[in-house]
Every structure is written in structure tokens, then in C-alpha cells.
Design a protein around this motif. Sequence first.
Motif, mmCIF file in Angstrom:
data_model
loop_
_atom_site.group_PDB
_atom_site.id
_atom_site.type_symbol
_atom_site.label_atom_id
_atom_site.label_comp_id
_atom_site.label_asym_id
_atom_site.label_seq_id
_atom_site.Cartn_x
_atom_site.Cartn_y
_atom_site.Cartn_z
ATOM 1 N N VAL A 1 -3.617 16.992 1.712
ATOM 2 C CA VAL A 1 -4.620 15.955 1.432
ATOM 3 C C VAL A 1 -3.891 14.620 1.307
ATOM 4 O O VAL A 1 -2.744 14.573 0.852
ATOM 5 N N PHE A 2 -4.558 13.547 1.751
ATOM 6 C CA PHE A 2 -3.953 12.209 1.732
ATOM 7 C C PHE A 2 -4.910 11.217 1.111
ATOM 8 O O PHE A 2 -6.129 11.339 1.249
ATOM 9 N N GLU A 3 -4.326 10.211 0.495
ATOM 10 C CA GLU A 3 -5.125 9.108 -0.007
ATOM 11 C C GLU A 3 -4.252 7.863 0.098
ATOM 12 O O GLU A 3 -3.083 7.902 -0.279
ATOM 13 N N VAL A 4 -4.815 6.779 0.617
ATOM 14 C CA VAL A 4 -4.062 5.528 0.708
ATOM 15 C C VAL A 4 -4.607 4.579 -0.350
ATOM 16 O O VAL A 4 -5.822 4.394 -0.456
ATOM 17 N N VAL B 1 0.840 -1.207 0.000
ATOM 18 C CA VAL B 1 0.000 0.000 0.000
ATOM 19 C C VAL B 1 0.868 1.246 0.000
ATOM 20 O O VAL B 1 1.987 1.242 0.515
ATOM 21 N N ARG B 2 0.350 2.319 -0.581
ATOM 22 C CA ARG B 2 1.068 3.595 -0.646
ATOM 23 C C ARG B 2 0.178 4.725 -0.115
ATOM 24 O O ARG B 2 -1.007 4.789 -0.446
ATOM 25 N N ARG C 1 -10.308 0.900 -5.128
ATOM 26 C CA ARG C 1 -10.596 2.276 -4.754
ATOM 27 C C ARG C 1 -9.710 2.655 -3.567
ATOM 28 O O ARG C 1 -9.014 1.802 -3.016
ATOM 29 N N ALA C 2 -9.766 3.923 -3.160
ATOM 30 C CA ALA C 2 -8.913 4.367 -2.054
ATOM 31 C C ALA C 2 -9.240 3.606 -0.769
ATOM 32 O O ALA C 2 -10.397 3.375 -0.441
#
Lengths: 433, 433
Positions: free
Chosen positions: A278-281, A164-165, A289-290
Motif C-alpha cells: 500500500v502507498f500513500e503520498v 513530498v514523501r 491530506r494524502a
Amino acid sequence: MPAPPRTFLQGPKGTRDFYPPDMAVRRHIESVWRGVSVRHGFEEIDGPTFEHLDLYTVKSGPGIVSEIFSFRRAGGDRDYALRPEFTPTLARMFAAQAGALPRPTRWFMIGPFFRAERPQRGRLREHVQWNVDVIGDATPAADAEVVAAAVAALERLGLTPRDVRVRASDRRAAAGVLRRCGVAEDHLTDAFEVLDRRDRTPPQEFARRCADLSLDAAAFDAATEAARGVWSGSWAACGPEFEPARELGALLAEAAVSEWCDFDLGVVRGLAYYSGSVFEVHEAGGRERAIAGGGRYDNLVELVGGPPTPAVGIAMGDVVIRLVLEERGLLEPPQRYQPRPDAFLIAADDEAQRSLPAIAARLRRAGLHVRHGPRGARNVGRLLGQASRAGARFAVILGEELRRDSVVVRDLDAATQREVAAADLVAVLGSPA
Amino acid sequence: MPAPPRTFLQGPKGTRDFYPPDMAVRRHIESVWRGVSVRHGFEEIDGPTFEHLDLYTVKSGPGIVSEIFSFRRAGGDRDYALRPEFTPTLARMFAAQAGALPRPTRWFMIGPFFRAERPQRGRLREHVQWNVDVIGDATPAADAEVVAAAVAALERLGLTPRDVRVRASDRRAAAGVLRRCGVAEDHLTDAFEVLDRRDRTPPQEFARRCADLSLDAAAFDAATEAARGVWSGSWAACGPEFEPARELGALLAEAAVSEWCDFDLGVVRGLAYYSGSVFEVHEAGGRERAIAGGGRYDNLVELVGGPPTPAVGIAMGDVVIRLVLEERGLLEPPQRYQPRPDAFLIAADDEAQRSLPAIAARLRRAGLHVRHGPRGARNVGRLLGQASRAGARFAVILGEELRRDSVVVRDLDAATQREVAAADLVAVLGSPA
């Protein structure tokens, strides 16, 4: 009587029935979230499952408002909404008690959330979501804290930086770049929305929308590519609007989570209230999807009636993370997450059955997890099988030994058994396996 | 910009904002419910927070349907309802998987429920409810099991049989008495409803309703008084319709919970689907609304599309029980229910601050609950005060000792401190207090 309509057997589309094995997996994920939150110094809160609709229409933006389940009480005059997200409730709660709360305040919550959209893979109408937020700290240290908490949960669930990133960006930096790419000040919010929906927009449609905003997408993409070097210092062209992003990079390194994170200007998130980072994993392969998303919302507390208060948070739902854990083989069989019975009581005859409930009550009062067979069952062999299938550590056979106040205790792991005085039962069963 | 309307600061009427102290008390109650459920051999499930409205209109009866928050998706064609109770969902879930589930099946759940009525003391529009149910067992043994679980929770919360009473009745017995008091067969359901609302109905209105049903209330009251002796055998006049109630009395004695329970024919419960035993738990003084309620519903699984399946359950909400615990002084100060930090990290200088996040990350990864002061704070004395107020066991002061890879650990309970090698920190902080 006519047969009842088959639909009674099914819950609403996009919702889930959690039978015990599914529930055990859900509780496993929730307990990782809770454990990480507590260890990272966040305190648990909760708000109502439904709110006044206008709490969301005020600022969340069209991306979320179009997906809200709203309703009105029969004869009532206010519109309500099933909560689609937690941040507006959290802002309202902080605003209402702002004078009495410390700065920073660190809060977390875990609960159900709702979206009235078409159900699809990774996206349901009801899901469980974890929120961690730091309120009252304007520095990137707070941003790093919520990212560190999210990373700690991913790691505790068994994931690695190869799986994961965390993609981090900053709307202040992105706004600077967008301005240089031709976007007028009053089109910035629209541009964020166009960029957020890019993956779900056909290329021609995307080009048309960019043209409407005078957004030079190629120039933005080139800047996004160059900006990947902002944390490593390999990109010198960035302006002062990249300062918070740069600082965040250094703080993520201090918190030892850099190897999980990338800077990616293309991440903007769909909510209108984000004002900074803003962040999204995402799953590393980009297939799902996120997994999580969040960011800084420095204006929301004030907007709902509180004092000006910076804040930042991140939220993770249970649906996509579970898909990712399943794909990677990181979930144990559900029974590993279910509590193991200490004892399974078996009545070998009718007289023993009359003593069973009181013995069960005594063991349970002592804190032991006790099960038993059906009241009328007397086949000890079959009941021992049932005890094994239930995963019990011990079977306790109540039979004629009761006349001398004893029972037979069978260790189901070791397959050994012995007679035990009834008075010693709690001590014997309560000992470590 | 005009001031935002004050209503943003308040959630919907009849809902609650749980700040950390309130949330800690809620989690205490929930954890007692969960612990008792597990020890008694119930497995956890959950269903959707909203269901199709017709799941409730089919059988719950007007008492609950008039209080439902219902809604429809914009452009949709089905009516939904925020769940007012769990039993219809549980029946639907059992029916949908009836072929694969054991008999009996023991399930519990804890979650939010909703009622669209006027909020009042002990009764809110959203509350948290615990449900325990035994499905697939027609014998009174199952009834005794759910009562025993409810009593175990009350006891674990610190209550005694002097504080709370379980009032048990049986609709089969009550129906027999009602018939003898003049009620026609097709008026029995109406009579149950009139009796259930008796406490909330003015006497004249109650008399009028009884007259409408040809119900001789004085005769029913006399029978209720006499029937109090049904468990002790002091009432011989009861007919065969009292047989299940009699058996239940014997089984409650076997389970060692008799001293908590009374037989009271006046308890009928408001839900239309109850078909046998009914239970209600009340504060002994009778001042509060019911703490818990339940009963046998042998027709509901079939009604929603499953095979004929007997079932019995009991539910307890968090609102009344909390009022009762507060009144009796049985709640500790909230911080006793909040997790205690193992360590509070203090950076004595800027260099130490740069090491703090990585040290915090390492301790948290080892399972320790770690907090720290604001990033810029350097006043060690004030930070020690903050550490004490947070309830931390240890303060860890990062200062010049870091140059020799050491830190100062202060035991905040003993008010002693010593220098500890950074490498030994996990072992020192993780040791029992």
C-alpha cells in the motif's frame, strides 16, 4: 417576474466551476500526468462515469460505500453510483477482456470522481483523478513501476523529496505484525480500518477500538518504528511476511526513486480490497491530506468475474496536489499555461472588416491561433491594447493597404511593424517568435 | 464461492468502456475539437458533472427534463442531476461572474454528458460533447463564429460539404411564418416542439398535433421550401423577421463556410430556451441522427440570475460523428492515434535487468517514451518482436556491452543496429526518426 433564487448562480456544494485561468492550471496538471503515463509505457483507457452500485458494494468496503452518490433511473430497477474511484471499473474492464489482454497490461486514466461527503479542505464532492495500474504482474517490480510513475509526476510538477514523501507499507507485513500484537485473523480487516482512521479518531475512541480488537497499539507502534529500517537492512527482526516489502525497497533503489520513499507500517489505506503493498503520498510537513494513494489488489479482478489476476495501482487527485503546488509557489501565473495567440486581427475600417473573417479562416486553417476584436471596433490603438492583453505574438492590422493586397503586421514583443503581402501572411506569422 | 453474477463484467447499458484503441480514437476527435477551439480564440472552461436539478427544469423544456438522471444525497434535501447538456451551466457561470467577464466572451468545453433514455444507434446514456459559445454579442457575427468553428472541426476530421450539411434556421423567422400559418402566439413554443419531433412522429399523429395548434403544415412546408432561397436573394417574400437569417447568410459567406450550409426553416431544435438562430449538422444522406446542434439563447443568462446577455453556441457529441467518420473511412487504424514508443528496453541477462530501471528512468526524465518487456524475459528475439508490435522506433538491448558502458541500439524501421555509449543514449534516441 420575481427575481430567480440566488442558488442558480452556484453549482452544487463541493463542486468547482473552472473559469479559463483555473482550467489552464488543471490542464497543466493533467498534461503532466498524461505525459508521464505515456513516457512510462501506460496506455490510456476510460470507463463510464457511473456504474452499477453493486460493483462498489462487492468489495470496496464501508469506507467508500458510505460516501457514494447513488441513484436509480425513474421507473428503472437498478441502482447506479457516480464512480467514487476507478479500480473496480478497471478490474471489471480487465476481467471482461482478460483472454485478449497482455500480461502485464499497463493502463492509465484521467477523469472525474465523486464523493457524497461533507466538503472540506483538500476533499471535494467532485475531483479529477489520475490512475496508473499494472495488471497481471505479481512481482514487486510492478509495484515499483507505479510508484516510479507517481514520483515522476511529482518531480515534473516541480516537487522534490524534501517537499513530498511516498510512504509505502505492505498489508502482508502489517498483518504479520498485527497477529503478533494480539489481533485475531478475522479481525485483521477491522484492524486495518481502525488504523487507517487513526488520524481522524479521538485518542480515547481509538484506544477503545483497539481494545475491542485486542490490538496492542503500543506494540504495533514499536514495530512500526523498528520496521522503518527494513529497506536499509537495519531491522533484522522481521519475518518472511516482510519479503515483498524488502524486495520493493531494492527495486525502488534500482528505479532511482528511493530518496522519495519511506517504509511506514502505519500506512494501511482504507479500501478493503488491498492485499499487499500500500502507498500513500504526503506533503512532507504532514499538513495536507494524502496527495496520492494506492496499493496491490490481487483478488479484485477475480472477484468481479475474471480469472485470478494480480494487480497494483496508484491514484492522484487534482485537489491536494494543487494546494501543495500553490503553497510551494510551484504554479506559474495561469496565462503561462494558456495557449498564446499567434495573431490578433484588427480591422481599421468597415471594408477591412468584411475581409477579416476570410483572412482569419485562412490563417486558422493553416494551424494558427487567431483572435480578433469586436466586429464594430475601429479604434486601432485600443485594439492593439486588447491584442497585447490577449498575449498575442502579432497584431495584424487590416486597412487601406488591403487595396494592394497587403496588411500591416506588428510584432507585439519587439514593438516593430512592417507591411506584409497578404499571400505571405501564413509564413510570416507561422515563423518561430 | 458461487460464481459472481455475470453483470459485474458489463457497465451500465448505454455507457462505453474505452479500451486503448477506442480511447485513442476518442482522443483524436477531442484533440481536433480542442485545436479548432484554440485556433478560433475560444478559452477552455468546465463546470460540475452534476448540477442542481432545478437549473434544468427552469427552462430547458420537457424534451430534456424527461431524460435526466436525477438523484438526491442520502439524508440530503436537494435534487441533483447528471448534466444532460452544458448551456445551463455555462449561463450560470457567466451570470455569476458577469461583471468581471469581457463581452464577447468565447468559451469552449469538452466533457461527459448524460441522458436517461433508451440507448439506440447514435444515442447513448453517456457521451462526450464539445461546446463552443460566444456570450455577450447580439449580432449574427457571433452566430457565424460558432458555425465557422463547427465547420472547421468537420473539415479537420476529413469531412467535406458533400459529406455533411449545416442546416441553419432562425426561430424569429420561423415564428413569423408559423403566425402566418395560423398558430396563435401562446402556441408557438408547442409548435416548435411538434416540428422538432416531426421525424419521430407518425404522420397521422403529426397531423393531429398540427390541428390542435391550428398549424397549417402544408403552408409551413411551402414557406420552408421558398425560404431556402433567402441567402441567395431568390426569395423576396420574406418579412423583416428574416433579417437576422439574411445577415447570417452574408456572414457565413464572409467566413468562407457557405458551401457547408443550407437555410432550412424546418430546423427548430428541441430546447425551449432558443430565441433566435438554430443550427443542426447532419450527415448529407440523412441516415444518422444530428451530428451537432445549437442556436442563440438570448434570455438564459438573465433567467439564471445574471444581467440580460445575448449568447449563441453549438455542441457536437462524439457518438454520431464517430459513426459518420467510420462509415466514410475517415478514421485511421487506432494505433496511428496512439503515441509511438521511442525505445523498447531489452535485458539480455540478469545483470542487465538490474540496470534497466535506472536507464529507463533516465530516458523518461529526458522526455522519451520508454517501454520494456517483462522483468524475467531474456529471449532477445521474442522481445524484439514485442518491441516491433509495440511500434517502438528503437530497441535498446542491454547485455554484456554494459561492462564497457555501452548498449546496442536497433533501429526497428531501418532494421539496422549499432553499439552506442550509454552516455549518448538520450541524444541517439531523441533524434528525429
